[in-house]
Design a protein around this motif. Structure first.
Motif, PDB file in Angstrom:
ATOM      1  N   PHE A 125      11.694  -5.996  18.313  1.00  0.00           N
ATOM      2  CA  PHE A 125      11.280  -4.989  17.354  1.00  0.00           C
ATOM      3  C   PHE A 125      10.625  -5.642  16.140  1.00  0.00           C
ATOM      4  O   PHE A 125      10.837  -6.810  15.855  1.00  0.00           O
ATOM      5  CB  PHE A 125      12.484  -4.155  16.892  1.00  0.00           C
ATOM      6  N   ASP A 126       9.845  -4.847  15.413  1.00  0.00           N
ATOM      7  CA  ASP A 126       9.204  -5.349  14.199  1.00  0.00           C
ATOM      8  C   ASP A 126      10.184  -5.293  13.039  1.00  0.00           C
ATOM      9  O   ASP A 126      10.026  -4.530  12.084  1.00  0.00           O
ATOM     10  CB  ASP A 126       7.945  -4.521  13.883  1.00  0.00           C
ATOM     11  N   THR A 127      11.235  -6.094  13.143  1.00  0.00           N
ATOM     12  CA  THR A 127      12.245  -6.151  12.099  1.00  0.00           C
ATOM     13  C   THR A 127      12.518  -7.596  11.734  1.00  0.00           C
ATOM     14  O   THR A 127      12.345  -8.503  12.551  1.00  0.00           O
ATOM     15  CB  THR A 127      13.569  -5.508  12.557  1.00  0.00           C
ATOM     16  N   LEU A 128      12.955  -7.806  10.507  1.00  0.00           N
ATOM     17  CA  LEU A 128      13.352  -9.136  10.072  1.00  0.00           C
ATOM     18  C   LEU A 128      14.765  -9.447  10.540  1.00  0.00           C
ATOM     19  O   LEU A 128      15.586  -8.542  10.698  1.00  0.00           O
ATOM     20  CB  LEU A 128      13.313  -9.235   8.543  1.00  0.00           C
ATOM     21  N   SER A 129      15.044 -10.705  10.733  1.00  0.00           N
ATOM     22  CA  SER A 129      16.409 -11.126  11.021  1.00  0.00           C
ATOM     23  C   SER A 129      17.149 -11.340   9.708  1.00  0.00           C
ATOM     24  O   SER A 129      16.533 -11.590   8.663  1.00  0.00           O
ATOM     25  CB  SER A 129      16.393 -12.438  11.803  1.00  0.00           C
ATOM     26  N   THR A 173      10.033 -12.723   1.403  1.00  0.00           N
ATOM     27  CA  THR A 173       9.593 -12.735   0.014  1.00  0.00           C
ATOM     28  C   THR A 173       8.102 -12.486  -0.065  1.00  0.00           C
ATOM     29  O   THR A 173       7.392 -12.523   0.948  1.00  0.00           O
ATOM     30  CB  THR A 173       9.943 -14.086  -0.648  1.00  0.00           C
ATOM     31  N   ASP A 174       7.616 -12.227  -1.267  1.00  0.00           N
ATOM     32  CA  ASP A 174       6.168 -12.133  -1.482  1.00  0.00           C
ATOM     33  C   ASP A 174       5.591 -13.536  -1.602  1.00  0.00           C
ATOM     34  O   ASP A 174       6.222 -14.450  -2.159  1.00  0.00           O
ATOM     35  CB  ASP A 174       5.885 -11.342  -2.760  1.00  0.00           C
ATOM     36  N   ALA A 175       4.373 -13.693  -1.109  1.00  0.00           N
ATOM     37  CA  ALA A 175       3.785 -15.033  -1.031  1.00  0.00           C
ATOM     38  C   ALA A 175       3.689 -15.709  -2.386  1.00  0.00           C
ATOM     39  O   ALA A 175       3.789 -16.945  -2.482  1.00  0.00           O
ATOM     40  CB  ALA A 175       2.400 -14.948  -0.386  1.00  0.00           C
ATOM     41  N   TYR A 176       3.525 -14.929  -3.458  1.00  0.00           N
ATOM     42  CA  TYR A 176       3.343 -15.613  -4.733  1.00  0.00           C
ATOM     43  C   TYR A 176       4.613 -16.297  -5.225  1.00  0.00           C
ATOM     44  O   TYR A 176       4.557 -17.179  -6.086  1.00  0.00           O
ATOM     45  CB  TYR A 176       2.701 -14.724  -5.786  1.00  0.00           C
ATOM     46  N   PHE A 177       5.776 -15.915  -4.693  1.00  0.00           N
ATOM     47  CA  PHE A 177       6.989 -16.653  -5.050  1.00  0.00           C
ATOM     48  C   PHE A 177       7.023 -18.007  -4.348  1.00  0.00           C
ATOM     49  O   PHE A 177       7.505 -18.995  -4.913  1.00  0.00           O
ATOM     50  CB  PHE A 177       8.235 -15.830  -4.732  1.00  0.00           C
TER      51      PHE A 177
END
Length: 388
Positions: free
Chosen positions: A13-17, A27-31
């Motif tokens: 599924f399109d879910t994060l572990s 996280t967002d890439a800028y972090f």
């Protein structure tokens, strides 16, 4: 579907572990780039950050939730965290304060805000539902409107806000509570038109004795007709009927329910309750609560807009600082005996008899708070009665 579906260890599924959240890649890439820049420069200041929705009180209270997930995320890090307790109502100012080396937790900002924003939104919407029908049984039926990964969040927050139960089985296993429910139209349809009695009777014979006998009575014919047939079929075993009439066929829903109530009473079934569902919101519950014993509510909770929390640095190495448009300095929020919510600098005198709401959550990386649904539910109830 991407990847090899035959690999049992692969998430289909399109879910994060959970691992992606815990290791900070959620996280967002800028972090990532901020972390790389500060590490390259050898810079990692001690900071104080605050999570806020509104900087000043607005008169609109919301329910704080999601704090347990944040605690589990930050546990073991070199940070101290104070936060409002789960279930308390807030109106401006910080709901959480984190102190420690910035790089210790910078990568987790996205997940922290996500945990708090979604859960607090669900809890706030569920409290509005609870207030709309304070004396009725109200169940959360909204899991079908969410990604399945979010079901435990919405069901837990529904309980915290005061709802009486929920429908999602796996969510119940996660939060340690048993799911409940009645029967779907699919069960009735499987028996075919005209055979509703067989479906109700089969349900009565199949399910455990402690499951309430609630017959769905609007599948093929008039709600009054099916209600009386269900009452005749199940007799004294029938606890309630559920009316879930499709909105396009509903007309005056209150009138339909009043007719059902009249017909039950006229045939001597005064003890049979009426349970209504189907796209109902707080306004509907206020209109119908005198003709129904209970309600199932879904989208009115799950469609709640996420609360727009932000996480901002307010002090570096103990010195107040903030970006333009934010308030510098470490702050505290207080609840006064009259139910008021106050925001002020932590170093200033608190309002008279004001209770500081930011309480220890993590000290030296260790969680110092217990999480209990019933205790959180009681905090919500008490605050909902007291706040002004």
């Amino acid at each position: 579907m991407d990847g090899d579906a035959e690999d049992e260890d692969e998430n289909p599924f399109d879910t994060l572990s959970p691992g992606a959240i815990l290791d900070g890649t959620a996280t967002d890439a800028y972090f990532d780039r901020t972390e790389a820049t500060l590490e390259h420069a050898g810079r990692n200041p001690d900071v104080t950050v605050e999570v806020t929705a509104d900087q000043f009180p607005t008169g609109e209270f919301e329910v704080f939730a999601g704090v347990e997930d944040v605690a589990n995320l930050l546990s073991g890090l070199a940070v101290d965290v104070r936060a409002i307790e789960e279930g308390r109502l807030f109106d401006g100012g910080p709901v959480m304060r984190i102190e420690g080396p910035y790089l210790e937790f910078a990568r987790y900002e996205t997940s922290i805000l996500g945990f708090l924003s979604q859960a607090s939104a669900f809890a706030t919407a569920a409290l509005e539902v609870r207030r709309a029908a304070p004396d009725s049984q109200v169940l959360s039926f909204g899991a079908r409107h969410l990604h399945p990964m979010l079901a435990p969040i919405v069901e837990r927050t529904a309980l915290v806000a005061g709802l009486d139960g929920f429908s999602h089985v796996a969510a119940g296993e996660v939060i340690g509570r048993e799911a409940g429910g009645t029967m779907p139209h699919a069960l009735i349809i499987c028996y075919g038109r005209g055979n509703q009695e067989e479906a109700w009777r089969a349900f009565d014979e199949a399910v455990a004795a402690d499951v309430p006998r609630v017959a769905l009575c609007d599948t093929f014919s008039d709600e009054v007709d099916e209600t009386l047939r269900a009452a005749e079929t199940l007799g004294d075993d029938l606890d309630s009927v559920r009316i879930d009439t499709t909105s396009s066929r509903r007309g005056d829903f209150r009138q339909i329910l009043r007719e059902v109530r009249w017909a039950l009473d006229e045939r001597g079934h005064e003890d049979v309750g009426i349970f209504a569902s189907g796209g109902l919101g707080p306004d509907d519950l206020r209109e119908l609560r005198d003709v129904c014993e209970g309600f199932g509510v879904g989208s009115a909770i799950t469609s709640a807009d996420p609360i727009d929390f932000a996480l901002d640095i307010v002090a570096i190495e103990g010195e107040p600082i903030a970006k333009r448009g934010k308030l510098a300095g470490v702050k505290e929020v207080y609840r006064t005996p009259d139910g008021g919510h106050h925001v002020g600098l932590a170093k200033r005198e608190p309002p008279e008899k004001g209770e500081a709401l930011l309480k220890p959550l993590i000290e030296d990386g260790e969680i110092v708070r217990e999480f209990d649904i019933d205790a959180s539910r009681e905090r919500t109830r008490a605050d909902a009665e007291d706040v002004r």
